[in-house]
Each structure stands twice: as C-alpha cells, then as structure tokens.
Design a protein around this motif. Structure first.
Motif, PDB file in Angstrom:
ATOM      1  N   SER A 118      44.437  31.838  82.762  1.00 56.69           N
ATOM      2  CA  SER A 118      43.333  31.190  83.471  1.00 56.69           C
ATOM      3  C   SER A 118      43.865  30.124  84.430  1.00 56.69           C
ATOM      4  N   TYR A 119      44.515  29.091  83.890  1.00 56.30           N
ATOM      5  CA  TYR A 119      45.067  28.040  84.746  1.00 56.30           C
ATOM      6  C   TYR A 119      46.250  28.548  85.568  1.00 56.30           C
ATOM      7  N   LYS A 120      47.066  29.404  84.943  1.00 56.61           N
ATOM      8  CA  LYS A 120      48.276  29.962  85.576  1.00 56.61           C
ATOM      9  C   LYS A 120      49.181  28.865  86.155  1.00 56.61           C
ATOM     10  N   GLY A 121      49.383  27.845  85.370  1.00 60.45           N
ATOM     11  CA  GLY A 121      50.256  26.755  85.784  1.00 60.45           C
ATOM     12  C   GLY A 121      50.100  25.559  84.871  1.00 60.45           C
ATOM     13  N   GLY A 122      50.890  24.537  85.119  1.00 61.44           N
ATOM     14  CA  GLY A 122      50.807  23.314  84.324  1.00 61.44           C
ATOM     15  C   GLY A 122      52.168  22.829  83.879  1.00 61.44           C
ATOM     16  N   ASP A 123      52.198  21.575  83.416  1.00 60.77           N
ATOM     17  CA  ASP A 123      53.450  20.956  82.974  1.00 60.77           C
ATOM     18  C   ASP A 123      54.099  21.723  81.825  1.00 60.77           C
ATOM     19  N   THR A 124      53.265  22.354  81.009  1.00 61.56           N
ATOM     20  CA  THR A 124      53.795  23.059  79.843  1.00 61.56           C
ATOM     21  C   THR A 124      54.847  24.098  80.224  1.00 61.56           C
ATOM     22  N   PHE A 125      54.656  24.773  81.356  1.00 55.73           N
ATOM     23  CA  PHE A 125      55.615  25.798  81.781  1.00 55.73           C
ATOM     24  C   PHE A 125      56.915  25.189  82.296  1.00 55.73           C
ATOM     25  N   VAL A 126      56.813  23.986  82.879  1.00 57.27           N
ATOM     26  CA  VAL A 126      58.025  23.282  83.326  1.00 57.27           C
ATOM     27  C   VAL A 126      58.873  22.898  82.114  1.00 57.27           C
ATOM     28  N   TYR A 127      58.204  22.369  81.074  1.00 57.63           N
ATOM     29  CA  TYR A 127      58.933  21.966  79.869  1.00 57.63           C
ATOM     30  C   TYR A 127      59.547  23.179  79.166  1.00 57.63           C
ATOM     31  N   PHE A 128      58.797  24.285  79.148  1.00 57.17           N
ATOM     32  CA  PHE A 128      59.322  25.489  78.497  1.00 57.17           C
ATOM     33  C   PHE A 128      60.493  26.064  79.293  1.00 57.17           C
ATOM     34  N   ALA A 129      60.381  26.052  80.624  1.00 52.12           N
ATOM     35  CA  ALA A 129      61.491  26.522  81.459  1.00 52.12           C
ATOM     36  C   ALA A 129      62.719  25.651  81.236  1.00 52.12           C
ATOM     37  N   GLY A 130      62.487  24.336  81.117  1.00 46.78           N
ATOM     38  CA  GLY A 130      63.598  23.419  80.832  1.00 46.78           C
ATOM     39  C   GLY A 130      64.207  23.687  79.473  1.00 46.78           C
ATOM     40  N   ALA A 131      63.350  23.988  78.486  1.00 45.57           N
ATOM     41  CA  ALA A 131      63.836  24.281  77.135  1.00 45.57           C
ATOM     42  C   ALA A 131      64.680  25.554  77.121  1.00 45.57           C
ATOM     43  N   LYS A 132      64.208  26.578  77.829  1.00 45.43           N
ATOM     44  CA  LYS A 132      64.963  27.836  77.912  1.00 45.43           C
ATOM     45  C   LYS A 132      66.301  27.621  78.614  1.00 45.43           C
ATOM     46  N   LEU A 190      62.951  15.688  81.093  1.00 48.08           N
ATOM     47  CA  LEU A 190      64.179  16.123  80.435  1.00 48.08           C
ATOM     48  C   LEU A 190      64.057  15.996  78.923  1.00 48.08           C
ATOM     49  N   LEU A 191      63.552  14.854  78.447  1.00 48.43           N
ATOM     50  CA  LEU A 191      63.416  14.657  77.002  1.00 48.43           C
ATOM     51  C   LEU A 191      62.444  15.657  76.405  1.00 48.43           C
ATOM     52  N   MET A 192      61.329  15.904  77.092  1.00 50.30           N
ATOM     53  CA  MET A 192      60.359  16.870  76.586  1.00 50.30           C
ATOM     54  C   MET A 192      60.974  18.264  76.510  1.00 50.30           C
ATOM     55  N   SER A 193      61.795  18.609  77.492  1.00 53.46           N
ATOM     56  CA  SER A 193      62.478  19.909  77.489  1.00 53.46           C
ATOM     57  C   SER A 193      63.498  19.992  76.359  1.00 53.46           C
ATOM     58  N   GLN A 194      64.167  18.874  76.072  1.00 57.52           N
ATOM     59  CA  GLN A 194      65.143  18.848  74.978  1.00 57.52           C
ATOM     60  C   GLN A 194      64.451  19.013  73.627  1.00 57.52           C
ATOM     61  N   ILE A 195      63.284  18.382  73.477  1.00 58.83           N
ATOM     62  CA  ILE A 195      62.510  18.548  72.242  1.00 58.83           C
ATOM     63  C   ILE A 195      62.038  19.992  72.108  1.00 58.83           C
ATOM     64  N   ALA A 196      61.496  20.521  73.200  1.00 57.10           N
ATOM     65  CA  ALA A 196      60.997  21.900  73.184  1.00 57.10           C
ATOM     66  C   ALA A 196      62.119  22.909  72.984  1.00 57.10           C
ATOM     67  N   MET A 208      55.689  28.388  89.548  1.00 57.27           N
ATOM     68  CA  MET A 208      56.801  29.335  89.605  1.00 57.27           C
ATOM     69  C   MET A 208      57.401  29.591  88.221  1.00 57.27           C
ATOM     70  N   PHE A 209      57.016  28.763  87.235  1.00 57.32           N
ATOM     71  CA  PHE A 209      57.570  28.917  85.886  1.00 57.32           C
ATOM     72  C   PHE A 209      56.590  29.590  84.925  1.00 57.32           C
ATOM     73  N   VAL A 210      55.441  30.058  85.422  1.00 60.88           N
ATOM     74  CA  VAL A 210      54.402  30.607  84.558  1.00 60.88           C
ATOM     75  C   VAL A 210      54.908  31.850  83.822  1.00 60.88           C
ATOM     76  N   VAL A 211      54.610  31.925  82.521  1.00 59.71           N
ATOM     77  CA  VAL A 211      54.992  33.093  81.720  1.00 59.71           C
ATOM     78  C   VAL A 211      53.769  33.588  80.951  1.00 59.71           C
ATOM     79  N   GLY A 212      53.772  34.867  80.619  1.00 63.55           N
ATOM     80  CA  GLY A 212      52.688  35.455  79.845  1.00 63.55           C
ATOM     81  C   GLY A 212      53.137  35.721  78.419  1.00 63.55           C
ATOM     82  N   ILE A 213      52.401  36.598  77.744  1.00 60.65           N
ATOM     83  CA  ILE A 213      52.713  36.947  76.361  1.00 60.65           C
ATOM     84  C   ILE A 213      53.253  38.379  76.334  1.00 60.65           C
ATOM     85  N   SER A 214      54.512  38.524  76.009  1.00 60.31           N
ATOM     86  CA  SER A 214      55.118  39.847  75.920  1.00 60.31           C
ATOM     87  C   SER A 214      54.786  40.477  74.563  1.00 60.31           C
ATOM     88  N   GLY A 215      55.068  41.778  74.447  1.00 60.63           N
ATOM     89  CA  GLY A 215      54.846  42.453  73.171  1.00 60.63           C
ATOM     90  C   GLY A 215      55.692  41.863  72.063  1.00 60.63           C
TER      91      GLY A 215
END
Length: 445
Positions: A62-76, A121-127, A1-8
């Motif tokens: 391709s994967y359209k998911g993963g922990d990376t999007f959770v951390y980025f959503a937390g960072a945002k 939480l810590l990973m999101s704070q770093i990101a 649910m947190f997946v993001v793409g590349i905007s212009g």
C-alpha cells in the motif's frame, strides 16, 4: 528504491517462526504463576504477530515505501559484510560510520549514504541481528523484532498491573491491544525499539523504587536510555522528568512523620530537580542535532517537512495554524496540540484507510475520556490527578510529549507513530482515575 515484498520462502519461514514463537509463549504462560500472564500473554503475542504481518503488508503493497525499508536494506548490507568478513563482526555491529570506511564492501552500496545519519546506522545494526535470524527475509525479520519488542511492552503492562491490579483489564486494552501501539510498535522502526525501551525503563524504575533492587535495573535503565538517546533523544527529555517526579513522590510518600515529610519535601524536590537538570544537560550534550539547544530548529524542521508532504503528496496533513516556537507561543497552541495527538483525526477528517483506521481509535478514546470525566466528576478527576503520585507522573509524560508531537508532526501518519510512547501512560491514567473515582464515591456513600 529499497521496497521489498513477501517471497514464498519468506512466507513459509515466517509461518514456522510464528509457530515457534507461539510455542515459546505457551511455555512462558505455563511456567508463570502470574494471573495476568496466564490470562493475557498468549493473546498479546498473537496480536503482536498479526500486527507485524499487517505492518509488512501495508508497507509493501500500500505505502510502497518508508523508513522501515531503509533500515532493512541497511541490516541486509551489514549482515552481508559480516558474512563476507566475519573477523570484522564487532566493528560492523557496533562501530560508527567512520570505522566502516576502512573496509572494502561487496554488493549494493547505495545504503551507505543513509549511514551518515548515526540513528539510521544504529537502527540498521539492531535490525541486522534479526535479519541474520530471519535469513534476510523482510517479513520474518519483522516478526522477530516484533516478538523481541513485545517483552518491553509486556514489562510496561505487568508493572502497571503491580501498581493497580484492579485495572488490569483496562490496562490490557489501553497498552497491549491498542491497534496503533500494536502496528507501529511491531515494525523495523525506531518507534518499535524506543517503545520497548520505555517499557523496560519504566519497569526498572519500579523495581528500584518498590523492590529496593538497584544494580540490575540501573544497568537496564542505562542501556535503554542509551538506545533512546541515539534513536530518539527527545523521548528522554519528556520521559525522564516524569520518572524523576515519580521517584521523588514515592520516596516522600514513605516518610511517615508529617512534620519530617513537609520539612524535607522542598529539599527532596530541589535535589531531584537539580539532579534531573544536570542529567538532562548531559543527555543533551550527547544527542547531537537533537540537543536541547536545537529543539526549536528541529521542531520547525519536522513541521515544515510534514507540511510539505501533506501539501504535495496527499499524506493526510493537519494544521494548527502559525506556530511561534517560543515558550508563550507553544503554550498557546498546547491545548490544540494535545487534542490532535489523542483525539484526531475525527470522522470528518477521514481521507483514506489509514486515517479511517486511526479515526476509529481516536474517536473511541475521546468517548472513553469523556465517560471517565463524567463518571468521576471534574473535581475528583483534578484531585486524583494532583494527589495520586502515579497519575501525576504518568500524565506529566503523556501531556508534555503529547503536546510536543502534536505541535511538530503536522501529518496524521507520522503522528500515529510518534505518539506511541506516551499513549500507554495516557490510557493508564484514565484507568486509574476511573477506579480511584469509584473508590472515592463508594467511600463517601
């Protein structure tokens, strides 16, 4: 649910950040007198930027998911709260989940559920720091965190070159330009931070041992150990003993008198062993669910979860059969677990692009390992592995962690991430064994 793409906007911003980073890299190259920096630094930074871009593309499209999007959503989310309530900057950036609950939030709060896990939480704070600089754009933030982590990997590489300059080319291939290390060490992931932390700790141990500087490297070790402890404490359980062995062997090596050396050696080993034990116990007490007491439970949980993903979502699983998580049971499975970490998937296990990509690397690594064993000879390889204090310590970490991740991952995708801290030390060991073997052969001829 947190997946993001590349905007212009993200693509344009990332392009300018890449130019700025390459200009900074060129400035570092020109100001350095180190031949390794002049030769490898800019190609390495270019490789890291490409790895970050590739990481984002495969996860977004391709994967359209993963922990990376959770951390980025937390960072945002955290960066949004800081912009809304700047006086609470330090609480949002350094506080725990409990401290967050005293504030009223704005925006989407779904990610708060993920913050109940302290490491998330810590990973999101770093990101969050990189999200600020990247204007909350996923690709730009990933490129920035990749550039930051590159200095930890470079610290590892440059330290290896100080130890054994002749093998710098091999170290560059096995550490700087190894594709798995490049891609999985360039995303918004725990693996990116812990790999960089391992590099800085390794460099700092070298500074203490060889350059006799203590205060600054000790501070670096404490900070990096803290990050590993909070993100992936099991890495410390395998890395610190190898560094203690390295420190002990280098300390003993400097004693000139054979009588004094062999008299003090058992005492020094005992001192480091006891000190290391109590230090690891202290680390374990602060590791929460990843404490040493819970190792078996966590290992079984990893194995069960990754097996489930492989069986139900076709995620390139593998099996070592029934594993008894006792010392004897783990020992029996150790050779197979070690082999799967470094030399699988084989070409016969290719299921998709990800396993094909990994298989090319593991097959080449297997051929290189066999080539080193053949050229050096089994007897010389064993002799170097036991007598060379660097190889002995590096292989200890590479073998123990290789077995640990091999026996718990049960998924080639997860395995390719989990093994990146020990891969550089395995490839470095092969390089040193090869060059030491040549030196020994030339000496006898």
């Amino acid at each position: 649910m947190f997946v993001v793409g590349i905007s212009g906007f993200d693509a344009i911003l990332s392009f300018f950040y890449c130019l700025i980073i390459l200009l900074i890299a060129n400035r570092i190259k020109k100001s350095s007198k180190n031949t390794f920096t002049k030769k490898y630094f800019i190609p390495f930074i270019g490789f890291k930027l490409l790895s970050a871009i590739f990481f984002v593309i495969i996860h977004s499209y391709s994967y359209k998911g993963g922990d990376t999007f959770v951390y980025f959503a937390g960072a945002k989310f955290i960066s949004t709260q800081i912009l809304h309530q700047p006086l609470n900057f330090f609480v949002y950036l350094f506080g725990g989940f409990q401290s967050f609950q005293q504030f009223a939030f704005i925006g989407d709060i779904k990610v708060l559920y993920a913050f109940t896990d302290p490491s998330t939480l810590l990973m999101s704070q770093i990101a969050c720091i990189f999200s600020f600089l990247g204007f909350q754009q996923y690709l730009a933030s990933t490129i920035l965190i990749s550039f930051f982590s590159s200095f930890g990997i470079w610290a590892l590489f440059s330290t290896l070159c100080k130890i054994y300059p002749k093998a710098s080319g091999a170290f560059a291939i096995g550490v700087l330009f190894y594709p798995t290390i490049g891609i999985w060490g360039s995303g918004i992931l725990k693996d990116t931070i812990t790999l960089a932390a391992i590099g800085w700790m390794f460099s700092s141990f070298y500074t203490i041992i060889y350059e006799k500087k203590i205060l600054k490297p000790l501070i670096v070790i404490i900070i990096m150990a803290f990050l590993c402890l909070k993100l992936k404490p099991y890495i410390l359980y395998t890395f610190l003993p190898s560094m203690l062995l390295w420190t002990q062997s280098n300390f003993t090596k400097k004693i000139k008198s054979p009588l004094v050396k062999y008299s003090l050696a058992p005492l020094i080993i005992l001192l480091f062993a006891v000190g290391g034990y109590f230090f690891l116990q202290t680390v374990s007490e602060n590791a929460g669910k990843y404490s040493l007491e819970n190792v078996q439970e966590i290992a079984e949980g990893f194995q069960s979860w990754h097996t489930y993903l492989a069986d139900n979502f076709n995620q390139s699983g593998y099996s070592l059969g029934e594993v008894d998580f006792t010392p004897i049971g783990v020992l029996v499975k150790s050779p197979e677990a070690f082999f799967v970490t470094y030399f699988r998937p084989t070409p016969f296990e290719i299921r998709n692009f990800a396993t094909a990509f990994e298989s090319v690397q593991t097959t080449l690594l297997l051929f290189i390992t066999l080539f080193v064993l053949f050229k050096t000879g089994l007897f010389r390889t064993l002799k170097i592995s036991i007598s060379n204090n660097h190889v002995r310590a590096f292989l200890l970490f590479a073998i123990i962690m290789g077995i640990a991740v091999g026996i718990t991952s049960y998924n080639f995708g997860a395995l390719s991430r989990y093994k990146i801290p020990c891969l550089p030390f395995f490839t470095a060991s092969l390089a040193i064994i090869y060059y030491e073997g040549l030196r020994m052969k030339n000496k006898t001829n």
